[in-house]
Design a protein around this motif. Structure first.
Motif, PDB file in Angstrom:
ATOM      1  N   HIS A 206      10.943  16.165  -7.584  1.00  0.00           N
ATOM      2  CA  HIS A 206      11.691  17.200  -8.316  1.00  0.00           C
ATOM      3  C   HIS A 206      12.852  16.606  -9.097  1.00  0.00           C
ATOM      4  CE1 HIS A 206      13.943  20.844  -9.194  1.00  0.00           C
ATOM      5  NE2 HIS A 206      14.992  20.290  -8.609  1.00  0.00           N
ATOM      6  N   LEU A 207      13.607  15.723  -8.487  1.00  0.00           N
ATOM      7  CA  LEU A 207      14.774  15.147  -9.146  1.00  0.00           C
ATOM      8  C   LEU A 207      14.374  14.286 -10.350  1.00  0.00           C
ATOM      9  CD1 LEU A 207      16.983  14.179  -6.064  1.00  0.00           C
ATOM     10  CD2 LEU A 207      17.344  16.065  -7.670  1.00  0.00           C
ATOM     11  N   LEU A 208      13.294  13.534 -10.230  1.00  0.00           N
ATOM     12  CA  LEU A 208      12.823  12.722 -11.355  1.00  0.00           C
ATOM     13  C   LEU A 208      12.426  13.612 -12.534  1.00  0.00           C
ATOM     14  CD1 LEU A 208      10.658  10.038  -9.510  1.00  0.00           C
ATOM     15  CD2 LEU A 208      12.843   9.657 -10.668  1.00  0.00           C
ATOM     16  N   ALA A 209      11.731  14.707 -12.238  1.00  0.00           N
ATOM     17  CA  ALA A 209      11.306  15.619 -13.296  1.00  0.00           C
ATOM     18  C   ALA A 209      12.512  16.301 -13.944  1.00  0.00           C
ATOM     19  CB  ALA A 209      10.344  16.660 -12.735  1.00  0.00           C
ATOM     20  N   ASP A 210      13.458  16.734 -13.125  1.00  0.00           N
ATOM     21  CA  ASP A 210      14.636  17.416 -13.638  1.00  0.00           C
ATOM     22  C   ASP A 210      15.492  16.462 -14.478  1.00  0.00           C
ATOM     23  OD1 ASP A 210      16.151  20.047 -13.422  1.00  0.00           O
ATOM     24  OD2 ASP A 210      17.728  18.608 -12.888  1.00  0.00           O
ATOM     25  N   ALA A 211      15.625  15.217 -14.038  1.00  0.00           N
ATOM     26  CA  ALA A 211      16.405  14.239 -14.787  1.00  0.00           C
ATOM     27  C   ALA A 211      15.770  13.958 -16.143  1.00  0.00           C
ATOM     28  CB  ALA A 211      16.540  12.947 -13.986  1.00  0.00           C
ATOM     29  N   ALA A 212      14.441  13.950 -16.205  1.00  0.00           N
ATOM     30  CA  ALA A 212      13.749  13.728 -17.477  1.00  0.00           C
ATOM     31  C   ALA A 212      14.063  14.848 -18.460  1.00  0.00           C
ATOM     32  CB  ALA A 212      12.247  13.620 -17.246  1.00  0.00           C
ATOM     33  N   LEU A 213      14.092  16.083 -17.965  1.00  0.00           N
ATOM     34  CA  LEU A 213      14.434  17.219 -18.825  1.00  0.00           C
ATOM     35  C   LEU A 213      15.886  17.124 -19.286  1.00  0.00           C
ATOM     36  CD1 LEU A 213      12.701  20.136 -16.873  1.00  0.00           C
ATOM     37  CD2 LEU A 213      11.963  19.103 -19.033  1.00  0.00           C
ATOM     38  N   HIS A 214      16.773  16.739 -18.368  1.00  0.00           N
ATOM     39  CA  HIS A 214      18.191  16.609 -18.697  1.00  0.00           C
ATOM     40  C   HIS A 214      18.406  15.540 -19.770  1.00  0.00           C
ATOM     41  CE1 HIS A 214      22.417  15.373 -18.225  1.00  0.00           C
ATOM     42  NE2 HIS A 214      22.634  16.587 -17.752  1.00  0.00           N
ATOM     43  N   ALA A 215      17.730  14.406 -19.610  1.00  0.00           N
ATOM     44  CA  ALA A 215      17.873  13.319 -20.579  1.00  0.00           C
ATOM     45  C   ALA A 215      17.338  13.731 -21.948  1.00  0.00           C
ATOM     46  CB  ALA A 215      17.154  12.076 -20.073  1.00  0.00           C
TER      47      ALA A 215
ATOM     48  N   ARG B 137       0.837  -1.210   0.000  1.00  0.00           N
ATOM     49  CA  ARG B 137       0.000   0.000   0.000  1.00  0.00           C
ATOM     50  C   ARG B 137       0.864   1.250   0.000  1.00  0.00           C
ATOM     51  NH1 ARG B 137      -3.256  -3.097   3.639  1.00  0.00           N
ATOM     52  NH2 ARG B 137      -2.303  -2.059   5.431  1.00  0.00           N
ATOM     53  N   GLU B 138       1.953   1.226   0.745  1.00  0.00           N
ATOM     54  CA  GLU B 138       2.863   2.375   0.775  1.00  0.00           C
ATOM     55  C   GLU B 138       3.554   2.544  -0.579  1.00  0.00           C
ATOM     56  OE1 GLU B 138       5.214   5.644   1.925  1.00  0.00           O
ATOM     57  OE2 GLU B 138       3.260   4.838   2.560  1.00  0.00           O
ATOM     58  N   ILE B 139       3.896   1.449  -1.217  1.00  0.00           N
ATOM     59  CA  ILE B 139       4.475   1.522  -2.556  1.00  0.00           C
ATOM     60  C   ILE B 139       3.501   2.180  -3.522  1.00  0.00           C
ATOM     61  CG2 ILE B 139       5.063   0.099  -4.569  1.00  0.00           C
ATOM     62  CD1 ILE B 139       6.532  -1.789  -2.668  1.00  0.00           C
ATOM     63  N   GLU B 140       2.227   1.788  -3.440  1.00  0.00           N
ATOM     64  CA  GLU B 140       1.218   2.374  -4.323  1.00  0.00           C
ATOM     65  C   GLU B 140       1.066   3.863  -4.066  1.00  0.00           C
ATOM     66  OE1 GLU B 140      -1.515   2.959  -7.226  1.00  0.00           O
ATOM     67  OE2 GLU B 140      -0.199   1.237  -6.882  1.00  0.00           O
ATOM     68  N   ARG B 141       1.107   4.264  -2.783  1.00  0.00           N
ATOM     69  CA  ARG B 141       1.020   5.693  -2.450  1.00  0.00           C
ATOM     70  C   ARG B 141       2.181   6.453  -3.075  1.00  0.00           C
ATOM     71  NH1 ARG B 141       3.013   9.686   0.598  1.00  0.00           N
ATOM     72  NH2 ARG B 141       4.775   8.395   1.291  1.00  0.00           N
ATOM     73  N   ARG B 142       3.367   5.900  -2.942  1.00  0.00           N
ATOM     74  CA  ARG B 142       4.541   6.586  -3.476  1.00  0.00           C
ATOM     75  C   ARG B 142       4.539   6.602  -5.003  1.00  0.00           C
ATOM     76  NH1 ARG B 142       9.885   5.617   0.271  1.00  0.00           N
ATOM     77  NH2 ARG B 142       8.907   6.054   2.269  1.00  0.00           N
ATOM     78  N   ARG B 143       4.058   5.547  -5.619  1.00  0.00           N
ATOM     79  CA  ARG B 143       4.006   5.527  -7.082  1.00  0.00           C
ATOM     80  C   ARG B 143       3.105   6.641  -7.597  1.00  0.00           C
ATOM     81  NH1 ARG B 143       3.586   0.211  -8.552  1.00  0.00           N
ATOM     82  NH2 ARG B 143       1.447   0.161  -7.775  1.00  0.00           N
ATOM     83  N   GLN B 144       1.956   6.803  -6.973  1.00  0.00           N
ATOM     84  CA  GLN B 144       1.047   7.880  -7.375  1.00  0.00           C
ATOM     85  C   GLN B 144       1.675   9.243  -7.142  1.00  0.00           C
ATOM     86  OE1 GLN B 144      -1.937   7.686  -8.926  1.00  0.00           O
ATOM     87  NE2 GLN B 144      -1.647   5.477  -9.071  1.00  0.00           N
TER      88      GLN B 144
ATOM     89  N   LEU C 149       5.079   9.395  -9.641  1.00  0.00           N
ATOM     90  CA  LEU C 149       4.907   9.184 -11.075  1.00  0.00           C
ATOM     91  C   LEU C 149       3.574   9.681 -11.608  1.00  0.00           C
ATOM     92  CD1 LEU C 149       6.361   5.563 -11.460  1.00  0.00           C
ATOM     93  CD2 LEU C 149       7.572   7.753 -11.510  1.00  0.00           C
ATOM     94  N   GLY C 150       2.581   9.841 -10.754  1.00  0.00           N
ATOM     95  CA  GLY C 150       1.266  10.219 -11.239  1.00  0.00           C
ATOM     96  C   GLY C 150       0.701   9.140 -12.142  1.00  0.00           C
ATOM     97  N   ASP C 151       0.316   9.519 -13.346  1.00  0.00           N
ATOM     98  CA  ASP C 151      -0.251   8.549 -14.293  1.00  0.00           C
ATOM     99  C   ASP C 151       0.821   7.838 -15.114  1.00  0.00           C
ATOM    100  OD1 ASP C 151      -2.833   9.181 -13.500  1.00  0.00           O
ATOM    101  OD2 ASP C 151      -3.014  10.807 -14.972  1.00  0.00           O
TER     102      ASP C 151
END
Length: 231
Positions: A212-221, A110-117, A120-122
């Motif tokens: 924030h880091l996931l979003a920034d890394a996506a832009l960098h890539a 359940r905690e994994i599902e909370r963090r995934r949402q 990552l959102g959708d």
């Protein structure tokens, strides 16, 4: 395995940069860098940026012992068929009720599902099938969580899995060698004590920082891809 003994890491950013330098020349082609949330993500971010690689996260949660949540009796990794990896030595010592293990597994899923949402959102996590993967954490103590992640990546048919961490105990590094295709570990002190003992600043990583880091890394890539616009 690469092992060098040096001064404590200033923080996770510093550890990530040192780890990234150690990976130059050892990283597989076109790697997918996976950080273990939350503390492994700032380290993995630096690695991904240095290697111009895609960054994502792998969802693994420690299973805490009854009444002692910090004592890991195992771990669960998310997926279509969630994998539970138990620490046999601890299981023999405390003999938890199977019903407790099942309930604790459901709680952590359940905690994994909370963090995934939250993180990552959708968006779906990156597929690891036939990918070269670099699994990154901020350090390893007992190895239970990392071992579960490695087993899960194997089951998901990752082509090659390289484990990269700033610090871990020598015996744990040795025990994990059979679970992956290689290990890069910057420091492997004996006695080990704790992961945080090797950092000058080991403050908790928050959910907002991970997002924030996931979003920034996506832009960098995206900016690093051939043909990407520089305007």
């Amino acid at each position: 395995m690469m092992v060098s003994h040096g001064p404590p890491f200033r923080d996770r950013k510093d550890a990530g940069r040192q780890l990234a330098q150690a990976l130059i020349g050892r990283a597989p082609e076109n790697p997918l860098v996976l950080g273990l949330p939350r503390g492994g993500v700032p380290v993995a971010y630096e690695v991904a940026c240095e290697l111009d690689a895609e960054l994502d996260i792998v969802f693994v949660r420690k299973l805490g012992a009854p009444g002692y949540e910090e004592l890991g009796i195992g771990a669960v990794i998310d997926g279509a068929d969630p994998q539970v990896v138990l620490n046999d030595d601890i299981i023999r010592q405390i003999a938890p009720n199977p019903a407790y293990i099942e309930a604790e597994t459901r709680r952590q899923l359940r905690e994994i599902e909370r963090r995934r949402q939250l993180y990552l959102g959708d968006r779906q996590p990156a597929s690891v099938g036939e990918r070269n993967v670099i699994l990154v954490d901020d350090g390893i103590a007992t190895g239970g969580t990392v071992r579960a992640a490695l087993k899960g990546l194997r089951k998901a048919h990752a082509r090659k899995v390289l484990l990269a961490v700033p610090v871990a105990p020598p015996d744990v590094v040795q025990s994990l060698a059979a679970e992956c295709d290689g290990i890069v570990c910057l420091a492997s002190p004996d006695p080990f004590y704790a992961v945080g003992a090797h950092y000058m600043n080991f403050d908790q990583t928050g959910d907002a920082e991970v997002t924030h880091l996931l979003a920034d890394a996506a832009l960098h890539a995206a900016a690093s891809r051939p043909g990407a616009s520089t305007e």
